[in-house]
Design an enzyme around this catalytic site. Sequence first.
Site, PDB file in Angstrom:
ATOM      1  CG  ASP A 140      -2.556   0.833   1.538  1.00 22.50           C
ATOM      2  OD1 ASP A 140      -2.732   1.633   0.032  1.00 22.50           O
ATOM      3  OD2 ASP A 140      -3.057   1.075   1.829  1.00 22.50           O
ATOM      4  CG  HIS A 210      -7.170   0.749  -6.930  1.00 27.39           C
ATOM      5  ND1 HIS A 210      -8.213   1.722  -6.180  1.00 27.39           N
ATOM      6  CD2 HIS A 210      -5.773   1.497  -6.266  1.00 27.39           C
ATOM      7  CE1 HIS A 210      -7.726   2.586  -5.824  1.00 27.39           C
ATOM      8  NE2 HIS A 210      -6.438   1.885  -5.383  1.00 27.39           N
TER       9      HIS A 210
END
Length: 299
Positions: A140, A210
């Site tokens: 992330d 994404h």
Amino acid sequence: MYAQPSIFAQGTGEHAYVEFDLLPGADPLDLVTGLATVHGPEAAVSGVSAVIAFRPELWAALRPAAAPAGVSSFTEIVGPEITFPASQHDAWLWVAGSSRGAVFDATRTAIDAVAGCARPVSEVTGWHYQRDRDLTGFIDGTENPAGVRAVDVVTHADEPGRGSSIALVQQWAHTPAWVDVPVADQERVIGRSKPDSVELDEAVMPADSHVSRTVVEEEGAELKIYRRNTAYGAVTEHGTMFVGFCATQHPLQIMLERMAGVGDGVRDALTRYTTPLTGAYYVAPSIPALAEFVPVDED
């Protein structure tokens, strides 16, 4: 004028996110003063860092000279197949530390400090998963700017509100179906390789990945935000606390709209496995602006 340093604090594994609403008839000044006194620039809270932020309209009414222009509360975002709900509140506190006990005590102190004017309406416990990965198993924050560049991305440069930051806070629930998706398909959903977070080649990058939906260029420059996400929950119910900071609201808003498919109808594939539960924008005032609310010690 400079941003709250806790926005950039790394290496803390324990987190608490609390949202507050004013009690009927309460003075917003008491809310700001209470949080600034407990966790503001001159507070001495051992073992934790904290970010304090307020509903844009509340902060602008209280300190217009310290409020960035053009910032508003979160409103529902409606795409062709998904809706991002709004859950705006009056204030947001993010406490982080290496010890769950220290974070618990510091959060309780803050709640007690404003008990006469505000009530906590949302409290989420966050934690780090496998150092730098979220609960999808992917790294992330790969696109996060580093060092001085991060400060530039986060810090509002103009008056009014120079030194403040805009925070986007969303709670996303993950669906159990994700763990059964083959890794190669997961990588196409995210737009990156799972082991080392290398962006897929343009020739094979899906338009609804994404990455495709959140990497945005305007006038030849990529819009940047600074992500400080953590995991939350337990094995049966869990997800991601998305916390994004930016100098202005526009990059945060345009990324959300693209994820929902507003305008072109292309929905972010990741939203088929994660569900937004909340959505709010807050202004995190600069350190000097917060310092104005800390009572002067007359001793």
